[in-house]
Design a protein around this motif. Structure first.
Motif, PDB file in Angstrom:
ATOM      1  N   ILE A 193      13.709  -5.346  -4.831  1.00  0.00           N
ATOM      2  CA  ILE A 193      12.267  -5.349  -5.093  1.00  0.00           C
ATOM      3  C   ILE A 193      11.896  -6.442  -6.089  1.00  0.00           C
ATOM      4  O   ILE A 193      10.922  -7.173  -5.887  1.00  0.00           O
ATOM      5  CB  ILE A 193      11.793  -3.961  -5.568  1.00  0.00           C
ATOM      6  N   SER A 194      12.670  -6.597  -7.137  1.00  0.00           N
ATOM      7  CA  SER A 194      12.350  -7.638  -8.127  1.00  0.00           C
ATOM      8  C   SER A 194      12.478  -9.029  -7.514  1.00  0.00           C
ATOM      9  O   SER A 194      11.721  -9.944  -7.859  1.00  0.00           O
ATOM     10  CB  SER A 194      13.241  -7.514  -9.358  1.00  0.00           C
ATOM     11  N   ARG A 195      13.402  -9.197  -6.576  1.00  0.00           N
ATOM     12  CA  ARG A 195      13.540 -10.487  -5.883  1.00  0.00           C
ATOM     13  C   ARG A 195      12.319 -10.761  -5.011  1.00  0.00           C
ATOM     14  O   ARG A 195      11.875 -11.904  -4.899  1.00  0.00           O
ATOM     15  CB  ARG A 195      14.811 -10.506  -5.041  1.00  0.00           C
ATOM     16  N   SER A 254       8.641   5.157  -0.991  1.00  0.00           N
ATOM     17  CA  SER A 254      10.064   5.489  -1.065  1.00  0.00           C
ATOM     18  C   SER A 254      10.451   6.156   0.244  1.00  0.00           C
ATOM     19  O   SER A 254       9.614   6.736   0.930  1.00  0.00           O
ATOM     20  CB  SER A 254      10.357   6.405  -2.253  1.00  0.00           C
ATOM     21  N   GLU A 255      11.716   6.026   0.585  1.00  0.00           N
ATOM     22  CA  GLU A 255      12.207   6.641   1.816  1.00  0.00           C
ATOM     23  C   GLU A 255      13.588   7.219   1.568  1.00  0.00           C
ATOM     24  O   GLU A 255      14.320   6.756   0.692  1.00  0.00           O
ATOM     25  CB  GLU A 255      12.234   5.634   2.963  1.00  0.00           C
ATOM     26  N   GLU A 256      13.916   8.242   2.335  1.00  0.00           N
ATOM     27  CA  GLU A 256      15.230   8.862   2.211  1.00  0.00           C
ATOM     28  C   GLU A 256      16.210   8.160   3.131  1.00  0.00           C
ATOM     29  O   GLU A 256      15.917   7.925   4.303  1.00  0.00           O
ATOM     30  CB  GLU A 256      15.162  10.345   2.560  1.00  0.00           C
ATOM     31  N   THR A 274      10.623   1.188  -1.851  1.00  0.00           N
ATOM     32  CA  THR A 274      10.303   0.036  -1.008  1.00  0.00           C
ATOM     33  C   THR A 274       9.022  -0.619  -1.509  1.00  0.00           C
ATOM     34  O   THR A 274       8.211   0.017  -2.181  1.00  0.00           O
ATOM     35  CB  THR A 274      10.098   0.446   0.465  1.00  0.00           C
ATOM     36  N   ILE A 275       8.870  -1.900  -1.174  1.00  0.00           N
ATOM     37  CA  ILE A 275       7.653  -2.626  -1.521  1.00  0.00           C
ATOM     38  C   ILE A 275       7.295  -3.567  -0.378  1.00  0.00           C
ATOM     39  O   ILE A 275       8.181  -4.080   0.313  1.00  0.00           O
ATOM     40  CB  ILE A 275       7.809  -3.415  -2.847  1.00  0.00           C
TER      41      ILE A 275
END
Length: 90
Positions: free
Chosen positions: A38-40, A66-68, A82-83
Motif C-alpha cells: 500500500i505504501s508503494r 480489507s479482504e479475508e 487494500t487500496i
C-alpha cells in the motif's frame, strides 16, 4: 479503465506503467495494492503526480478496504488491507 497492480518490482516500473497509460490516451488510471504494498502504491501515485506528470494529473478518488485471505501454508484466514488510487487527467 486501465489498472496497475503494485507488487515487488522496482517502483520505477510501476511509475512508468502509469505514465505509459496516460501517454496512450487514458483519462483515468487506477493504482491497486494490498498489504505491505500500500505504501508503494502511494509512492507511485505521488511520483506520477508531482514529478513525471506534474500539473497534468490529480488524485480522483481513493478507496480503502480489507479482504479475508486464506494462507495456503497454514490454512488460516487473515485480513489484508487494500487500496485503490484513481489518478485523473486534468
Amino acid at each position: 479503465m486501465p489498472e496497475v497492480f503494485i507488487g515487488k518490482k522496482p517502483l520505477t516500473n510501476y511509475v512508468m506503467a502509469v505514465v505509459m497509460q496516460f501517454m496512450q490516451g487514458a483519462n483515468e488510471v487506477v493504482i491497486k495494492a494490498r498489504g505491505r504494498n500500500i505504501s508503494r502504491a502511494v509512492d507511485v501515485a505521488e511520483r506520477v503526480r508531482k514529478r513525471f506528470l506534474a500539473g497534468q494529473v490529480d488524485v480522483g478518488d481513493i478507496k480503502i478496504d480489507s479482504e479475508e485471505v486464506v494462507d495456503p501454508a497454514t490454512g488460516q484466514k487473515r485480513t489484508v488491507s487494500t487500496i485503490e488510487i484513481k489518478l485523473v487527467k486534468k
